[in-house]
Design a protein around this motif. Sequence first.
Motif, PDB file in Angstrom:
ATOM      1  N   GLY A  72      -9.980  64.393 -21.913  1.00  9.55           N
ATOM      2  CA  GLY A  72     -11.064  63.520 -22.341  1.00  9.55           C
ATOM      3  C   GLY A  72     -11.212  63.501 -23.848  1.00  9.55           C
ATOM      4  N   GLY A  73     -11.731  62.387 -24.353  1.00 13.13           N
ATOM      5  CA  GLY A  73     -11.778  62.207 -25.796  1.00 13.13           C
ATOM      6  C   GLY A  73     -13.087  62.559 -26.465  1.00 13.13           C
ATOM      7  N   LYS A  74     -14.141  62.852 -25.688  1.00 10.93           N
ATOM      8  CA  LYS A  74     -15.454  63.071 -26.288  1.00 10.93           C
ATOM      9  C   LYS A  74     -15.453  64.214 -27.307  1.00 10.93           C
ATOM     10  N   ASN A  75     -15.064  65.406 -26.857  1.00  8.19           N
ATOM     11  CA  ASN A  75     -15.081  66.565 -27.758  1.00  8.19           C
ATOM     12  C   ASN A  75     -14.075  66.415 -28.889  1.00  8.19           C
ATOM     13  N   GLU A 121      -9.337  64.151 -38.828  1.00  7.32           N
ATOM     14  CA  GLU A 121      -9.585  62.751 -38.507  1.00  7.32           C
ATOM     15  C   GLU A 121      -8.448  62.110 -37.733  1.00  7.32           C
ATOM     16  N   GLY A 122      -7.295  62.782 -37.686  1.00  6.43           N
ATOM     17  CA  GLY A 122      -6.140  62.206 -37.014  1.00  6.43           C
ATOM     18  C   GLY A 122      -6.316  61.999 -35.520  1.00  6.43           C
ATOM     19  N   PHE A 170     -15.538  66.576 -32.642  1.00  3.51           N
ATOM     20  CA  PHE A 170     -15.212  67.697 -33.528  1.00  3.51           C
ATOM     21  C   PHE A 170     -14.250  67.275 -34.640  1.00  3.51           C
ATOM     22  N   GLY A 171     -13.448  66.235 -34.380  1.00  3.55           N
ATOM     23  CA  GLY A 171     -12.593  65.719 -35.449  1.00  3.55           C
ATOM     24  C   GLY A 171     -13.414  65.181 -36.610  1.00  3.55           C
ATOM     25  N   VAL A 172     -14.476  64.416 -36.283  1.00  2.00           N
ATOM     26  CA  VAL A 172     -15.345  63.878 -37.331  1.00  2.00           C
ATOM     27  C   VAL A 172     -16.140  65.001 -37.998  1.00  2.00           C
ATOM     28  N   LEU A 173     -16.601  65.979 -37.220  1.00  7.02           N
ATOM     29  CA  LEU A 173     -17.357  67.093 -37.798  1.00  7.02           C
ATOM     30  C   LEU A 173     -16.506  67.868 -38.795  1.00  7.02           C
ATOM     31  N   GLY A 224     -19.518  56.025 -35.125  1.00  6.03           N
ATOM     32  CA  GLY A 224     -18.563  57.082 -35.435  1.00  6.03           C
ATOM     33  C   GLY A 224     -17.490  56.608 -36.394  1.00  6.03           C
ATOM     34  N   PHE A 225     -16.957  55.402 -36.162  1.00  3.51           N
ATOM     35  CA  PHE A 225     -15.913  54.894 -37.054  1.00  3.51           C
ATOM     36  C   PHE A 225     -16.477  54.444 -38.398  1.00  3.51           C
ATOM     37  N   VAL A 226     -17.754  54.070 -38.425  1.00  4.36           N
ATOM     38  CA  VAL A 226     -18.396  53.836 -39.726  1.00  4.36           C
ATOM     39  C   VAL A 226     -18.327  55.123 -40.541  1.00  4.36           C
ATOM     40  N   ASN A 227     -18.671  56.248 -39.917  1.00  8.95           N
ATOM     41  CA  ASN A 227     -18.598  57.539 -40.604  1.00  8.95           C
ATOM     42  C   ASN A 227     -17.171  57.915 -40.962  1.00  8.95           C
ATOM     43  N   VAL A 228     -16.251  57.689 -40.025  1.00 14.26           N
ATOM     44  CA  VAL A 228     -14.843  58.041 -40.253  1.00 14.26           C
ATOM     45  C   VAL A 228     -14.324  57.380 -41.524  1.00 14.26           C
ATOM     46  N   TYR A 229     -14.635  56.100 -41.695  1.00 12.57           N
ATOM     47  CA  TYR A 229     -14.090  55.397 -42.859  1.00 12.57           C
ATOM     48  C   TYR A 229     -14.904  55.633 -44.121  1.00 12.57           C
ATOM     49  N   CYS A 230     -16.169  55.939 -43.984  1.00 15.39           N
ATOM     50  CA  CYS A 230     -16.919  56.376 -45.173  1.00 15.39           C
ATOM     51  C   CYS A 230     -16.303  57.660 -45.726  1.00 15.39           C
TER      52      CYS A 230
END
Length: 550
Positions: free
Chosen positions: A154-157, A195-196, A161-164, A71-77
């Motif tokens: 919880g942080g899952k959703n 992303e925040g 959804f932040g990354v989406l 997920g963080f690989v995607n976030v920073y890409c």
Amino acid sequence: MSRSQRTSSHSSYNSINASGRYSHHSDDDGGDDEADSLLPSYADVEKKTRDMAGSQCMAARHVLALMAFLGFVNVYCLRVDLSVALVAMVNSTSSKNSTGSQECPDPQGGNSTSTKKSGEFNWNEETQGYILGAFFYGYIVTQLPGGWLASKFGGKNLFGFGVLCTSVLTIITPFAARFSVYMLIAVRVLEGIGEGVTFPAMHAMWGSWAPVWERSKLAAFTYAGAQLGTVISLPISGILCDSDIAGGWPSVFYIFGSLGCIWFVAWMLIVHNTPADHPRISSSEREYIESSIGKKEDISTPWKQIFTCPAVWAIAVAHFCNNWGFYTLLTCLPTYMKQILKFDMKENGILSGIPYLVAWVMQTGSGFAADFLRGHGYLSTGNTRKIFNTIGLITPGVLLIVVGYVGCDHTLAMTFLSLGVGLGGCIMGGYNINHLDIAPKFAGVLMGITNGLATIPGFVGPAVVGYLTNNNQTRGQWQIVFYITAAIYFFGAVFYDVFAKGEEMAWSRCPYKERILEIEESPPPAQARGQGSRLPIANTDLPPAYSEEE
């Protein structure tokens, strides 16, 4: 106890756990009844064996770490792609933007200029600084709300959804840029809002998933995805910009945005908020995690204690100072590589990624090293955090100053830049995990606070660079940038060493009376780790190797 007594006792136990299907039989019962009574016992043993082993080939917390890492690989890409693409988007050959320094020779001997593409936008350095910083105006808005929401629900959703959201907006970035620069800035602000929530949400999840002595390595591995995302994004963005795929630079946004959407689907299917919510976790792993960090408790957020705690402010200041250097280099390093060191587009992307490859290695290694030092009693948690934090801030500051004095030696400049950015990864064993040490139940809230403050350099840093280098791209101006960054690094290291703590704060635990009641109902830690324990366990964290005085 004799074998017959064990069999009778076990049969009685299973009659209860088989929902009344079988009743208790004494040793005097007939053979048929005894055989019947053994059937549910065997089934129950098989069920218990499956529960202990779980239905996954990996531990659930390790699956979470892997998915969060990706997920963080995607976030920073998604975050970094614009840093390289912007170099290709801007027409640097126009009179408005032809401000590059002629102090350093082209490493290709001037032969590479014939293959360079001209960008389609005439944006000067100040405008580029606003574009690069726009992301962080949105990013700062959702830090504290993201941490609070993740701690409550919880942080899952929130993470998914932040990354989406950011992925979808990244896909439309080329259309926004061609519509107007203001539309591009607006899209980047919205990307930042999406992303925040990612770091606060993930910190909140590790507050429920990471056992005490595994915090550093699990979190370090997870957040190292940010560095690897940078390593992947910078060179691939350079290659895509230099290609004819989808017009060159637009393909950067299409490809990375699409990959983020694919990751979102996998995340929602595989990940769960807490060990108690996970349908495939083994009972032994769930007991291990909950006996280490306690079950999730509904405790009101102690806002006053948080904002008046020196240890929290130590993390916040170190976070701010580290991010000043990190974001300044992350967003502006490709520009320095092109305007001062004269690397072409493809070389720019590849070489800009090398410092972050070193950072990825150091970040992952520092997490494992920190847990080794703590777990084996060589250092207390607090001293471990301070040592790694000092290495991660002082060393990059010194090396950035050195970069300003190596002149036009491309090899030395890249070596010191790589070491400076890379050794900054040691902060993963320092302040970056400290939220989980001092307040694991409010780690998401604390990350929201400190990362919110640490987002300010994201838009101030590029603006300062844009102001200093606007129509004046010289080594001397970039030396000023490096001096400012080094001074901020040094201040953060000293402040953290003075005020940081390694033990859990009193306000992070249950209220006193509730804590006494829970402890009376809970078994001692050694018993809690035994098989079959299902009693509620709260605040049974193992103590540090040796505790620090308050």
